[in-house]
Design a protein around this motif. Structure first.
Motif, PDB file in Angstrom:
ATOM      1  N   ARG A   1      38.275  42.203  38.498  1.00 31.59           N
ATOM      2  CA  ARG A   1      39.328  42.167  39.512  1.00 31.59           C
ATOM      3  C   ARG A   1      39.042  41.079  40.539  1.00 31.59           C
ATOM      4  O   ARG A   1      39.946  40.372  40.984  1.00 31.59           O
ATOM      5  CB  ARG A   1      39.438  43.531  40.201  1.00 31.59           C
ATOM      6  N   PHE A   2      37.779  40.922  40.899  1.00 26.40           N
ATOM      7  CA  PHE A   2      37.388  39.878  41.840  1.00 26.40           C
ATOM      8  C   PHE A   2      37.758  38.499  41.299  1.00 26.40           C
ATOM      9  O   PHE A   2      38.304  37.653  42.004  1.00 26.40           O
ATOM     10  CB  PHE A   2      35.872  39.961  42.073  1.00 26.40           C
TER      11      PHE A   2
ATOM     12  N   ARG B   1      40.026  37.799  38.988  1.00 29.60           N
ATOM     13  CA  ARG B   1      41.487  37.674  38.926  1.00 29.60           C
ATOM     14  C   ARG B   1      42.058  37.277  40.285  1.00 29.60           C
ATOM     15  O   ARG B   1      42.983  36.459  40.375  1.00 29.60           O
ATOM     16  CB  ARG B   1      42.112  38.992  38.471  1.00 29.60           C
ATOM     17  N   ARG B   2      41.523  37.848  41.338  1.00 27.06           N
ATOM     18  CA  ARG B   2      42.011  37.502  42.687  1.00 27.06           C
ATOM     19  C   ARG B   2      41.762  36.032  42.973  1.00 27.06           C
ATOM     20  O   ARG B   2      42.585  35.357  43.589  1.00 27.06           O
ATOM     21  CB  ARG B   2      41.330  38.378  43.741  1.00 27.06           C
TER      22      ARG B   2
ATOM     23  N   GLU C   1      44.307  34.052  41.041  1.00 25.05           N
ATOM     24  CA  GLU C   1      45.618  34.183  41.680  1.00 25.05           C
ATOM     25  C   GLU C   1      45.714  33.359  42.961  1.00 25.05           C
ATOM     26  O   GLU C   1      46.789  32.895  43.335  1.00 25.05           O
ATOM     27  CB  GLU C   1      45.901  35.655  41.976  1.00 25.05           C
ATOM     28  N   ALA C   2      44.580  33.167  43.617  1.00 25.61           N
ATOM     29  CA  ALA C   2      44.550  32.355  44.840  1.00 25.61           C
ATOM     30  C   ALA C   2      44.461  30.866  44.525  1.00 25.61           C
ATOM     31  O   ALA C   2      44.413  30.044  45.445  1.00 25.61           O
ATOM     32  CB  ALA C   2      43.366  32.773  45.711  1.00 25.61           C
TER      33      ALA C   2
END
Length: 261
Positions: free
Chosen positions: A241-242, A244-245, A248-249
């Protein structure tokens, strides 16, 4: 009484390592540049505390701290650890520096039961989170944690040439220029890691900060012990998840694998 013609002599105050809080080096700790931040205090969520209570006795190694340094992330520099005694077998050893919430650690230890995994992490909630990911059954017998600052502990705690691989995934990027000196991956630390592994072994790294990736390559390309092996994703590193963030950024993920010469 001191005679007028005899100058009084005061003992000099301890300096350098002699000012440290260890019997071999003196009475008080020295300031040092840390490569990590202690995020969010030391409170654990209920589920993580439950996992800590369930597994910590089996998985978190009790290491002696420097003299007079209760609560420290340091390890007594006189302490030595034998991985074969810790795990009760002879197996390839992976050292993960900064295991965070344990995504890579738990995934890899599950996928590779024939390997042993030693994680050094200063963030106790992260260790609790990692143990929570093991579920409520038996703990992973091929995982151990040391709650410690790896930059210091790895200078002394393990025997040379003990590691099959070393992993440093997403270390604190310290993005501000004035903080770059705090970054973990330095020439000095590269030498520490080089001492831990056998010739031919790998140091795997990942970051989502482009300038830190460039800095890592500069440090390791210049270091005589290391040679770039690959920029492919580490085989056992899961998508988290880290990560992916970060994607996404708009941040690019860089993987590096350097081989010990």
């Amino acid at each position: 009484m001191t005679r007028p013609d005899t100058p009084s002599v005061r003992p000099e105050a301890p300096t350098g390592h002699q000012a440290h809080g260890h019997p071999a080096v003196g009475p008080r700790p020295l300031a040092r540049t840390r490569s990590f931040t202690r995020r969010g205090g030391r409170m654990l969520k209920d589920s993580h505390q439950a996992a800590w209570d369930r597994y910590a006795d089996a998985l978190v190694l009790d290491v002696p701290r420097p003299h007079g340094a209760d609560g420290s992330t340091g390890v007594d520099p006189a302490h030595r650890m034998d991985p074969e005694e810790v795990f009760g077998r002879t197996a390839p050893l992976v050292i993960e520096i900064g295991s965070g919430s344990g995504d890579a650690l738990v995934h890899a230890a599950t996928e590779q039961p024939g390997w042993d995994f030693l994680a050094l992490e200063v963030w106790r909630p992260g260790i609790g989170h990692a143990m929570a990911k093991m579920g409520k059954g038996e703990p992973l017998t091929n995982v151990r944690f040391v709650e410690a600052d790896a930059a210091l502990a790895l200078q002394t705690i393990l025997p040379p040439g003990c590691a099959h691989e070393v992993w440093t995934f997403f270390p604190d990027p310290w993005p501000k220029t004035r903080h770059h000196k705090r970054r973990l991956v330095s020439a000095e630390f590269a030498s520490t890691v080089a001492d831990l592994v056998r010739p031919g072994s790998l140091w795997r790294l990942a970051t989502d900060w482009a300038d830190y990736a460039d800095a890592m390559r500069t440090v390791l390309d210049r270091h005589t012990a290391w040679e770039l092996e690959s920029t492919e994703r580490a085989p056992l590193r899961p998508l988290t998840r880290f990560e992916r963030r970060g994607i996404e950024a708009g941040r690019h993920i860089t993987d590096l694998a350097y081989r010990r010469g």
